[in-house]
Motif scaffolding. Structure first.
Motif, PDB file in Angstrom:
ATOM      1  N   UNK A   1       0.821  -1.214   0.000  1.00 46.66           N
ATOM      2  CA  UNK A   1       0.000   0.000   0.000  1.00 46.66           C
ATOM      3  C   UNK A   1       0.855   1.264   0.000  1.00 46.66           C
ATOM      4  N   UNK A   2       2.052   1.177  -0.558  1.00 46.85           N
ATOM      5  CA  UNK A   2       2.935   2.335  -0.658  1.00 46.85           C
ATOM      6  C   UNK A   2       2.439   3.287  -1.751  1.00 46.85           C
ATOM      7  N   UNK A   3       3.033   4.481  -1.787  1.00 52.06           N
ATOM      8  CA  UNK A   3       2.623   5.510  -2.739  1.00 52.06           C
ATOM      9  C   UNK A   3       2.993   5.117  -4.174  1.00 52.06           C
ATOM     10  N   UNK A   4       2.282   5.703  -5.139  1.00 50.15           N
ATOM     11  CA  UNK A   4       2.590   5.509  -6.558  1.00 50.15           C
ATOM     12  C   UNK A   4       4.054   5.900  -6.796  1.00 50.15           C
ATOM     13  N   UNK A   5       4.822   5.006  -7.374  1.00 52.92           N
ATOM     14  CA  UNK A   5       6.272   5.161  -7.439  1.00 52.92           C
ATOM     15  C   UNK A   5       6.727   6.179  -8.492  1.00 52.92           C
ATOM     16  N   UNK A   6       7.680   7.017  -8.092  1.00 55.17           N
ATOM     17  CA  UNK A   6       8.175   8.091  -8.949  1.00 55.17           C
ATOM     18  C   UNK A   6       9.347   7.667  -9.822  1.00 55.17           C
ATOM     19  N   UNK A   7       9.861   6.454  -9.636  1.00 56.94           N
ATOM     20  CA  UNK A   7      10.946   5.967 -10.493  1.00 56.94           C
ATOM     21  C   UNK A   7      12.186   6.833 -10.405  1.00 56.94           C
TER      22      UNK A   7
ATOM     23  N   UNK B   1      11.313   3.857 -14.674  1.00 54.08           N
ATOM     24  CA  UNK B   1      11.603   3.193 -13.409  1.00 54.08           C
ATOM     25  C   UNK B   1      10.434   3.179 -12.445  1.00 54.08           C
ATOM     26  N   UNK B   2       9.297   3.728 -12.852  1.00 53.55           N
ATOM     27  CA  UNK B   2       8.122   3.795 -11.985  1.00 53.55           C
ATOM     28  C   UNK B   2       7.147   2.679 -12.294  1.00 53.55           C
ATOM     29  N   UNK B   3       5.861   2.926 -12.051  1.00 58.08           N
ATOM     30  CA  UNK B   3       4.861   1.892 -12.269  1.00 58.08           C
ATOM     31  C   UNK B   3       3.639   2.468 -12.964  1.00 58.08           C
ATOM     32  N   UNK B   4       2.905   1.599 -13.621  1.00 59.48           N
ATOM     33  CA  UNK B   4       1.688   2.002 -14.312  1.00 59.48           C
ATOM     34  C   UNK B   4       0.495   1.952 -13.365  1.00 59.48           C
TER      35      UNK B   4
END
Length: 210
Positions: free
Chosen positions: A84-90, A123-126
């Protein structure tokens, strides 16, 4: 009133103050103001008629600390929930300045306004990856707590909260895009048939005016 999922954004952090994209674990702790915000929302929840059995949080330091301060006010224990971590910034992680913030905000706009759920930062996520990790947790909490009449308080992160509400079908994507959640702001989701309804969005008490 039926049991609800109370999504609470963590309190203010030094990264919030600096405008840094702090999304990776463990992340920053709370500021003094952030701790005061957490105590305030804890007092609000303690004075309400909700009946959670535990204060859940993401594994991020700021969410754990916020949950702990809420638990102090409510007399409950805390538990961290993986995934449940934050949307990743890569590659923009911990970056400040217009380029990084515009890139992150543009990504969220791609998802919520244009429906391009496969977009991601380098490097982030969709959005699809976020949905895959977060929504099974939401479904499990509904089955194990809400369906048995027990409220759930889950301390997480601003962008993740908005995406969960959209994925759940509780709010229009454009509403979630425009209406951000402040530190220690609350979104309340209630089971509604086989789906969900939004019963609170920040300062909008009751169903928001979509």
């Amino acid at each position: 009133m039926s049991a609800r999922l109370h999504l609470v954004r963590h309190g203010q952090t030094p990264s919030n103050v600096a405008g840094a994209l702090d999304t990776a674990l463990p992340g920053a702790p709370l500021t003094d103001l952030g701790r005061d915000q957490a105590r305030t929302v804890g007092a609000e929840l303690a004075a309400s008629d909700i009946a959670p059995s535990v204060i859940l949080s993401s594994e991020a330091a700021r969410a754990r600390e916020t949950a702990g301060l809420i638990a102090d006010a409510t007399g409950l224990r805390t538990q961290a929930v993986p995934g449940m971590y934050e949307v990743q910034a890569g590659r923009f992680e911990m970056r400040t300045g217009n380029e990084a913030l515009l890139a992150y905000n543009r990504l969220v706009r791609d998802w919520l306004e244009d429906g391009v759920l496969t977009s991601s930062l380098p490097g982030g996520e969709s959005a699809l990856a976020v949905q895959e990790r977060a929504m099974p947790v939401v479904s499990e909490l509904r089955e194990s707590h809400l369906d048995n009449g027990t409220d759930v308080v889950l301390v997480v992160h601003g962008t993740l909260m908005r995406m969960i509400a959209v994925f759940a079908g509780a709010v229009p994507s454009q509403w979630a895009l425009v209406n951000r959640i402040p530190n220690c702001g609350v979104i309340e989701l209630a089971p509604d048939g086989g789906g969900w309804s939004c019963e609170r969005w920040g300062d909008h008490l009751g169903r928001p005016p979509f």
